[in-house]
Write an enzyme that holds these catalytic residues in place. Structure first.
Site, mmCIF file in Angstrom:
data_model
loop_
_atom_site.group_PDB
_atom_site.id
_atom_site.type_symbol
_atom_site.label_atom_id
_atom_site.label_comp_id
_atom_site.label_asym_id
_atom_site.label_seq_id
_atom_site.Cartn_x
_atom_site.Cartn_y
_atom_site.Cartn_z
ATOM 1 C CD GLU A 16 -1.182 -0.191 3.852
ATOM 2 O OE1 GLU A 16 -2.263 -0.613 3.623
ATOM 3 O OE2 GLU A 16 -0.942 0.311 4.822
ATOM 4 C CG HIS A 75 -3.365 0.098 7.774
ATOM 5 N ND1 HIS A 75 -3.223 -0.750 6.441
ATOM 6 C CD2 HIS A 75 -4.144 -0.519 8.220
ATOM 7 C CE1 HIS A 75 -3.852 -1.971 6.558
ATOM 8 N NE2 HIS A 75 -4.828 -1.949 7.760
ATOM 9 C CG LEU A 90 7.199 -3.946 -6.172
ATOM 10 C CD1 LEU A 90 5.821 -3.906 -5.734
ATOM 11 C CD2 LEU A 90 8.028 -4.906 -5.437
ATOM 12 C CG ASP A 115 11.303 -0.673 -13.392
ATOM 13 O OD1 ASP A 115 10.765 -0.947 -14.236
ATOM 14 O OD2 ASP A 115 11.582 0.398 -13.049
ATOM 15 C CB ALA A 116 12.671 -5.419 -8.736
ATOM 16 N N GLY A 117 11.315 -7.286 -11.437
ATOM 17 C CA GLY A 117 11.343 -8.671 -11.952
ATOM 18 C C GLY A 117 9.893 -8.953 -11.407
ATOM 19 C CB ALA A 118 7.543 -8.078 -9.068
ATOM 20 N N PRO A 156 0.041 -6.043 -12.186
ATOM 21 C CG PRO A 156 -1.812 -6.232 -10.980
ATOM 22 C CD PRO A 156 -0.232 -6.678 -10.957
ATOM 23 C CB SER A 200 -6.130 -1.835 -12.445
ATOM 24 O OG SER A 200 -6.822 -2.926 -13.032
#
Length: 609
Positions: free
Chosen positions: A232, A274, A293, A295-298, A301, A303
């Site tokens: 988040e 939170h 994320l 760019d790091a390979g994750a 989606p 959305s």
């Protein structure tokens, strides 16, 4: 950093600060998972003297021990290595630190939100230095499917089964939000073979364990084939995961999404649910985190709506490549329905164990035989009316309720020398509590002291109704060896009448419709005084006779009801209520005077063989 899985089907926990529902939900989860032992080994209730709590483990009722301190619980349950802390934010730090210092505790879950940040940072440092894991604060906890869950994690049992959490799947999941975790478990059940382990790290600004901490653990759990992360906006926690992925520390497929992209639509800073979910700089934004994320390979989606589809496609590729063998579905055993739930659903009929006809406390205010508390206080009601409602189930005429109040007033006390007062005084001087003092005095009430009202009423009623002469009445009882209850006094006599008896007789002759039974009792007294001057009508006999007149002449009772009242023992109850006032007074008086322990003098005892 702790690597590998935290829980197993043998994991047991110590539950701090008793809460019935979370503990019962843990035990119900255990049962549907097929665990052989309950996951809650003990409960710590600070200050408790011990004991146990009764709960259900499937069909069986079990007792879980309760301890007053964490040290005692950890000492007696060394195999319990998880500490579930349900204390408030005010005491969460001290109780969690104590648990972390216990050699047997590996994992601590802190449920409370709002724990001071300086305390949280201290807990983080201590846990890392001692190779321990903290989940939270502000967390719902975590779950290992088919093995162990913390407190209310994953919600109701229906949701747990719908999400296939009763058996292990292949996905490791981590999120900040407990509520969104519950939703994602459902998503994973639809898109994959289900969850293996899920953790909600908590929504406070400084969680004690991070998203990357748990993803690094998942990397070393062979059963986990893919990782799903729900972050988040706010803070920099997701960037730790980015660094781990770039360093090659995480090689399993990671599907991730950071919620809060809508914050860009607001012109000012936005605070979400939170404490840590607060839009700030560009790096704190959901857009920046999602991009990092990706760019790091994750797998990220476009959305949130595309998250489930991306999870599903990633899972299918793993299955097709042979890297993942889908878990088989297992039918969970049915959990017996709680009696309260079954009754509410109309599935069972349960007989009641107690019947009450005199009062009702279920509404907005209590009622005494249909009369509300407001009416009692605001209307023309007194203690006599309350007694008549609760004892006789009707409102008596004013003269009758006034008579009851007079009886209470006159019988409240008769000095410190009578047996009941003496017992209460001796008990009070022995240092006993007020209830013990009162009971010790009440236990002396009987045929010889204050308990003769019912017997007097029974005898006078039988003699009067049978039209016996006073002589036949008295001599007939004498032949049977029966004392005339209500006649005779230790200190009062023909020439020293009991003023209480005189007052009651005068009141009755003025206000009662009839005094037939009183007149009969007085005629009996006239006869007994011929035998001895102390055989006077005493207060017990007078009250007994006048209650007969009240029952017979008030028009409020049938003959059957009147006979039942005398037979059950209503009238002695009046003396019990009245004398309780005096007994309490004597007990308090001795305590106020700080009187020492009573010892009876030797010279007042006849020692003889």
């Amino acid at each position: 950093m702790v690597l590998g899985q935290l829980f197993s089907p043998q994991t047991q926990a110590i539950f701090f600060n008793w809460k019935e529902k979370p503990v019962q939900r843990m035990l119900d989860f255990d049962y549907v998972c097929g665990r052989e032992t309950p996951s809650v080994a003990a409960v710590v209730q600070p200050g408790s003297s011990g004991g146990f709590q009764k709960l259900f483990f499937g069909k069986a009722e079990i007792a879980i021990p309760v301890y007053g301190s964490t040290s005692e619980a950890t000492r007696k349950h060394p195999k319990a290595d998880v500490f579930i802390n349900y204390s408030s934010f005010r005491s969460a730090y001290e109780s969690s630190l104590e648990a972390l210092k216990a050699a047997t505790i590996r994992v601590v879950a802190i449920i409370a939100e709002g724990v001071p940040e300086k305390d949280t940072k201290h807990l983080i440092a201590f846990a890392r230095a001692n190779n321990k894991v903290i989940i939270g604060p502000a967390t719902v906890g975590g779950v290992q499917a088919g093995a162990f869950k913390i407190g209310d994690t994953a919600g109701t049992l229906d949701n747990i089964i719908a999400c296939k959490l009763h058996r292990p799947g292949s996905v490791g999941f981590v999120s900040k939000s407990g509520g969104m975790s519950n939703e994602m478990y459902n998503v994973l059940a639809r898109a994959t073979d289900g969850l293996y382990e899920g953790i909600a790290i908590g929504g406070d600004t400084f969680p004690c364990s991070t998203l990357s901490d748990h993803c690094l653990r998942y990397e070393h759990v062979a059963a986990i084939k893919m990782i799903v992360v729900l972050g988040e906006l706010g803070g920099r926690d997701e960037y730790g995961l980015v660094e781990a992925m770039k360093a090659g520390a995480i090689t399993k497929p990671v599907v991730a999404w950071v919620s809060g992209t809508c914050a860009k639509l607001f012109k000012s800073e936005v605070q979400f649910g939170h404490a840590g979910a607060r839009s700030g700089g560009d790096l704190d934004s959901a857009q920046a985190k999602n991009a990092a994320l990706r760019d790091a390979g994750a797998l990220v989606p476009d959305s949130f709506e595309g998250l489930e589809e991306l999870i599903s496609s990633t899972y299918q590729r793993l299955v097709q490549s042979g890297q993942l063998v889908p878990a088989k579905d297992v039918a969970p055993p049915p959990i017996p329905q709680d009696l309260a739930a079954a009754v509410a659903a109309g599935k069972v009929r349960v007989p009641t164990h107690i019947v009450s006809t005199i009062c009702d406390d279920r509404g907005e205010e209590p009622t005494y035989y249909g009369v509300s508390m407001s009416e009692l206080i605001e209307g023309d009601y007194g203690i006599g009316d309350v007694i008549s409602l609760l004892w006789f189930k009707r409102k008596l005429p004013k003269y009758a309720s006034k008579f009851i109040e007079m009886c209470v007033m006159m019988c409240a006390d008769h000095g410190p020398c009578v047996s009941g007062a003496h017992n209460a005084i001796v008990t009070s001087r022995a240092g006993k509590d007020l209830v013990s003092c009162l009971v010790s005095g009440l236990l002396t009430i009987g045929p010889r002291f204050g308990g003769a009202i019912d017997d007097a009423a029974r005898l006078f009623k039988a003699g009067c109704d049978a039209h016996q002469s006073p002589q036949d009445f008295v001599e007939g009882l004498k032949k049977k060896g029966i004392r005339v209850s209500g006649i005779g006094h230790r200190i009062k006599s023909k020439d020293n009448r009991d003023k209480r008896v005189e007052l009651l007789q005068n009141y009755a002759r003025k206000f009662f419709p009839s005094t037939r039974y009183l007149d009969y009792a007085v005629s009996v007294e006239t006869y007994t005084l011929q035998k001895a001057p102390n055989l006077v009508l005493n207060v017990d006999g007078c009250i007994g006779a006048l209650f007969l007149d009240l029952l017979a002449a008030s028009g409020c009772f049938t003959e059957v009801e009147a006979a039942q009242i005398v037979e059950i023992g209503y009238l002695n109850a009046l003396f019990v209520v009245a004398r309780s006032i005096g007994l309490v007074g004597h007990a308090l008086d001795q305590k106020r005077l700080q009187q020492p322990l009573y010892r009876h003098p030797w010279e007042d005892v006849l020692y003889t063989s």
